[in-house]
Scaffold this motif. Structure first.
Motif, PDB file in Angstrom:
ATOM      1  N   SER A  15      47.359  26.733 -15.718  1.00 48.19           N
ATOM      2  CA  SER A  15      48.093  25.646 -16.398  1.00 48.19           C
ATOM      3  C   SER A  15      47.846  24.307 -15.719  1.00 48.19           C
ATOM      4  CB  SER A  15      49.589  25.944 -16.414  1.00 48.19           C
ATOM      5  OG  SER A  15      49.854  27.105 -17.136  1.00 48.19           O
ATOM      6  N   ILE A  16      47.898  24.281 -14.394  1.00 53.32           N
ATOM      7  CA  ILE A  16      47.656  23.039 -13.651  1.00 53.32           C
ATOM      8  C   ILE A  16      46.220  22.572 -13.867  1.00 53.32           C
ATOM      9  CG2 ILE A  16      47.465  22.045 -11.332  1.00 53.32           C
ATOM     10  CD1 ILE A  16      49.919  23.771 -10.581  1.00 53.32           C
ATOM     11  N   PHE A  17      45.275  23.505 -13.855  1.00 59.50           N
ATOM     12  CA  PHE A  17      43.874  23.162 -14.080  1.00 59.50           C
ATOM     13  C   PHE A  17      43.674  22.563 -15.470  1.00 59.50           C
ATOM     14  CE2 PHE A  17      39.663  24.367 -15.670  1.00 59.50           C
ATOM     15  CZ  PHE A  17      38.865  23.693 -14.752  1.00 59.50           C
ATOM     16  N   LEU A  18      44.254  23.173 -16.497  1.00 63.35           N
ATOM     17  CA  LEU A  18      44.121  22.665 -17.867  1.00 63.35           C
ATOM     18  C   LEU A  18      44.765  21.290 -18.016  1.00 63.35           C
ATOM     19  CD1 LEU A  18      44.701  25.916 -19.948  1.00 63.35           C
ATOM     20  CD2 LEU A  18      42.541  24.695 -19.578  1.00 63.35           C
ATOM     21  N   LEU A  19      45.903  21.089 -17.386  1.00 65.08           N
ATOM     22  CA  LEU A  19      46.575  19.790 -17.434  1.00 65.08           C
ATOM     23  C   LEU A  19      45.699  18.726 -16.779  1.00 65.08           C
ATOM     24  CD1 LEU A  19      49.063  18.058 -18.071  1.00 65.08           C
ATOM     25  CD2 LEU A  19      49.972  18.724 -15.842  1.00 65.08           C
ATOM     26  N   ALA A  20      45.137  19.042 -15.615  1.00 69.51           N
ATOM     27  CA  ALA A  20      44.276  18.079 -14.921  1.00 69.51           C
ATOM     28  C   ALA A  20      43.047  17.747 -15.755  1.00 69.51           C
ATOM     29  CB  ALA A  20      43.862  18.638 -13.564  1.00 69.51           C
ATOM     30  N   MET A  21      42.441  18.750 -16.382  1.00 64.86           N
ATOM     31  CA  MET A  21      41.250  18.509 -17.197  1.00 64.86           C
ATOM     32  C   MET A  21      41.582  17.675 -18.433  1.00 64.86           C
ATOM     33  SD  MET A  21      38.939  19.654 -15.380  1.00 64.86           S
ATOM     34  CE  MET A  21      37.567  19.402 -16.457  1.00 64.86           C
ATOM     35  N   SER A  22      42.732  17.915 -19.046  1.00 65.09           N
ATOM     36  CA  SER A  22      43.105  17.126 -20.224  1.00 65.09           C
ATOM     37  C   SER A  22      43.392  15.677 -19.841  1.00 65.09           C
ATOM     38  CB  SER A  22      44.288  17.755 -20.955  1.00 65.09           C
ATOM     39  OG  SER A  22      45.436  17.730 -20.148  1.00 65.09           O
ATOM     40  N   LEU A  23      44.009  15.443 -18.687  1.00 67.78           N
ATOM     41  CA  LEU A  23      44.247  14.073 -18.233  1.00 67.78           C
ATOM     42  C   LEU A  23      42.938  13.362 -17.938  1.00 67.78           C
ATOM     43  CD1 LEU A  23      47.358  14.536 -15.917  1.00 67.78           C
ATOM     44  CD2 LEU A  23      47.274  13.483 -18.176  1.00 67.78           C
ATOM     45  N   LEU A  24      41.988  14.057 -17.345  1.00 71.85           N
ATOM     46  CA  LEU A  24      40.673  13.464 -17.099  1.00 71.85           C
ATOM     47  C   LEU A  24      39.960  13.150 -18.413  1.00 71.85           C
ATOM     48  CD1 LEU A  24      39.352  15.561 -14.084  1.00 71.85           C
ATOM     49  CD2 LEU A  24      39.944  13.138 -14.096  1.00 71.85           C
ATOM     50  N   GLY A  25      40.103  14.011 -19.405  1.00 75.53           N
ATOM     51  CA  GLY A  25      39.498  13.777 -20.708  1.00 75.53           C
ATOM     52  C   GLY A  25      40.069  12.553 -21.387  1.00 75.53           C
ATOM     53  N   VAL A  26      41.379  12.396 -21.347  1.00 78.33           N
ATOM     54  CA  VAL A  26      42.029  11.221 -21.943  1.00 78.33           C
ATOM     55  C   VAL A  26      41.563   9.963 -21.231  1.00 78.33           C
ATOM     56  CG1 VAL A  26      44.246  10.056 -22.212  1.00 78.33           C
ATOM     57  CG2 VAL A  26      44.033  12.462 -22.815  1.00 78.33           C
ATOM     58  N   ARG A  27      41.513  10.003 -19.928  1.00 80.22           N
ATOM     59  CA  ARG A  27      41.065   8.840 -19.142  1.00 80.22           C
ATOM     60  C   ARG A  27      39.617   8.470 -19.499  1.00 80.22           C
ATOM     61  NH1 ARG A  27      42.846   4.564 -16.101  1.00 80.22           N
ATOM     62  NH2 ARG A  27      41.218   4.060 -14.654  1.00 80.22           N
ATOM     63  N   SER A  28      38.784   9.472 -19.659  1.00 81.08           N
ATOM     64  CA  SER A  28      37.384   9.244 -20.012  1.00 81.08           C
ATOM     65  C   SER A  28      37.270   8.578 -21.381  1.00 81.08           C
ATOM     66  CB  SER A  28      36.622  10.567 -20.004  1.00 81.08           C
ATOM     67  OG  SER A  28      35.329  10.397 -20.494  1.00 81.08           O
ATOM     68  N   LEU A  29      38.068   9.023 -22.344  1.00 84.88           N
ATOM     69  CA  LEU A  29      38.046   8.414 -23.679  1.00 84.88           C
ATOM     70  C   LEU A  29      38.522   6.970 -23.636  1.00 84.88           C
ATOM     71  CD1 LEU A  29      39.361  11.330 -25.902  1.00 84.88           C
ATOM     72  CD2 LEU A  29      37.041  10.423 -25.816  1.00 84.88           C
ATOM     73  N   GLN A  30      39.539   6.681 -22.836  1.00 86.24           N
ATOM     74  CA  GLN A  30      40.027   5.306 -22.721  1.00 86.24           C
ATOM     75  C   GLN A  30      38.959   4.409 -22.130  1.00 86.24           C
ATOM     76  OE1 GLN A  30      43.551   5.855 -20.374  1.00 86.24           O
ATOM     77  NE2 GLN A  30      44.878   5.994 -22.165  1.00 86.24           N
ATOM     78  N   ASP A  31      38.274   4.888 -21.086  1.00 83.10           N
ATOM     79  CA  ASP A  31      37.210   4.094 -20.469  1.00 83.10           C
ATOM     80  C   ASP A  31      36.082   3.845 -21.453  1.00 83.10           C
ATOM     81  OD1 ASP A  31      38.634   4.037 -18.134  1.00 83.10           O
ATOM     82  OD2 ASP A  31      37.482   5.631 -17.148  1.00 83.10           O
ATOM     83  N   ARG A  32      35.735   4.844 -22.243  1.00 85.63           N
ATOM     84  CA  ARG A  32      34.661   4.707 -23.219  1.00 85.63           C
ATOM     85  C   ARG A  32      35.040   3.684 -24.280  1.00 85.63           C
ATOM     86  NH1 ARG A  32      33.096  10.157 -25.519  1.00 85.63           N
ATOM     87  NH2 ARG A  32      33.253  10.637 -23.319  1.00 85.63           N
ATOM     88  N   ASN A  33      36.306   3.687 -24.733  1.00 83.40           N
ATOM     89  CA  ASN A  33      36.747   2.707 -25.731  1.00 83.40           C
ATOM     90  C   ASN A  33      36.705   1.298 -25.166  1.00 83.40           C
ATOM     91  OD1 ASN A  33      37.144   4.521 -27.789  1.00 83.40           O
ATOM     92  ND2 ASN A  33      39.304   4.826 -27.347  1.00 83.40           N
ATOM     93  N   GLN A  34      37.065   1.112 -23.895  1.00 87.33           N
ATOM     94  CA  GLN A  34      37.009  -0.204 -23.281  1.00 87.33           C
ATOM     95  C   GLN A  34      35.580  -0.718 -23.218  1.00 87.33           C
ATOM     96  OE1 GLN A  34      39.315  -2.357 -22.443  1.00 87.33           O
ATOM     97  NE2 GLN A  34      40.930  -0.991 -23.116  1.00 87.33           N
ATOM     98  N   ASP A  35      34.622   0.173 -22.970  1.00 86.26           N
ATOM     99  CA  ASP A  35      33.218  -0.218 -22.906  1.00 86.26           C
ATOM    100  C   ASP A  35      32.698  -0.667 -24.257  1.00 86.26           C
ATOM    101  OD1 ASP A  35      33.215   0.400 -20.250  1.00 86.26           O
ATOM    102  OD2 ASP A  35      32.300   2.390 -20.503  1.00 86.26           O
ATOM    103  N   ARG A  36      33.268  -0.186 -25.361  1.00 85.57           N
ATOM    104  CA  ARG A  36      32.787  -0.525 -26.691  1.00 85.57           C
ATOM    105  C   ARG A  36      33.255  -1.887 -27.163  1.00 85.57           C
ATOM    106  NH1 ARG A  36      34.371   4.588 -29.957  1.00 85.57           N
ATOM    107  NH2 ARG A  36      34.928   2.947 -31.370  1.00 85.57           N
ATOM    108  N   ILE A  37      34.286  -2.454 -26.542  1.00 91.35           N
ATOM    109  CA  ILE A  37      34.771  -3.773 -26.964  1.00 91.35           C
ATOM    110  C   ILE A  37      33.758  -4.808 -26.496  1.00 91.35           C
ATOM    111  CG2 ILE A  37      36.583  -5.497 -26.688  1.00 91.35           C
ATOM    112  CD1 ILE A  37      38.549  -3.168 -26.423  1.00 91.35           C
ATOM    113  N   ARG A  38      33.132  -5.505 -27.440  1.00 90.40           N
ATOM    114  CA  ARG A  38      32.036  -6.396 -27.108  1.00 90.40           C
ATOM    115  C   ARG A  38      32.458  -7.851 -27.037  1.00 90.40           C
ATOM    116  NH1 ARG A  38      29.660  -2.987 -30.830  1.00 90.40           N
ATOM    117  NH2 ARG A  38      29.973  -4.539 -32.426  1.00 90.40           N
ATOM    118  N   GLY A  39      33.274  -8.309 -27.846  1.00 86.66           N
ATOM    119  CA  GLY A  39      33.577  -9.732 -27.861  1.00 86.66           C
ATOM    120  C   GLY A  39      35.057  -9.960 -27.683  1.00 86.66           C
ATOM    121  N   ASN A  40      35.462 -11.122 -28.112  1.00 85.61           N
ATOM    122  CA  ASN A  40      36.885 -11.433 -28.097  1.00 85.61           C
ATOM    123  C   ASN A  40      37.526 -10.821 -29.336  1.00 85.61           C
ATOM    124  OD1 ASN A  40      36.713 -13.058 -25.765  1.00 85.61           O
ATOM    125  ND2 ASN A  40      35.926 -14.733 -26.994  1.00 85.61           N
TER     126      ASN A  40
END
Length: 134
Positions: A15-40
């Motif tokens: 359970s702890i392992f799955l929770l940690a992996m899901s939190l890392l996945g969410v963080r990765s998606l947020q970082d990827r979305n930030q990289d896609r913002i190109r302009g103002n």
């Protein structure tokens, strides 16, 4: 099963392992979305249900004046956001929204029949690549 780990221990570890992996996945998606913002980001100013003006939300200070037969609002664009800084409406509720910066945030001025909405990033210009097809 060995004597070191009981069934409850294994469930807890998994359970702890799955929770940690899901939190890392969410963080990765947020970082990827930030990289896609190109302009103002942009904001759309609607008056009487029609698009009055679309503005780019820059760090530099700009002012937009909206005048109708019902009155006026002055909008200030700064720090990649937009806010109402002057209005002749009686209640001044539009001031309570403050500076909006994030997509889907809105400012509403009922007496002016004005809605300002942040829409995310601007549409790509003709020079930018929309997609690559192979």
């Amino acid at each position: 099963m060995s004597d070191k780990f009981k069934k409850g221990d294994i469930v807890l570890i998994v359970s702890i392992f799955l929770l940690a992996m899901s939190l890392l996945g969410v963080r990765s998606l947020q970082d990827r979305n930030q990289d896609r913002i190109r302009g103002n980001p942009i904001a759309t100013i609607n008056v009487d249900g029609k698009v009055h003006k679309t503005v780019e939300l820059t760090k530099e200070t700009q002012y937009v004046e909206i005048r109708t037969e019902r009155g006026y609002d002055i909008l200030k664009i700064h720090d990649k956001g937009i806010e109402v800084v002057e209005s002749d409406c009686p209640e001044k509720i539009c001031f309570t929204f403050g500076l909006i910066k994030n997509p889907s945030e809105v400012i509403i001025c009922i007496p002016m029949r004005m809605i300002v909405e942040v829409n995310g990033e601007p549409a790509p210009s003709d020079n930018e690549i929309d997609a690559v097809v192979s």
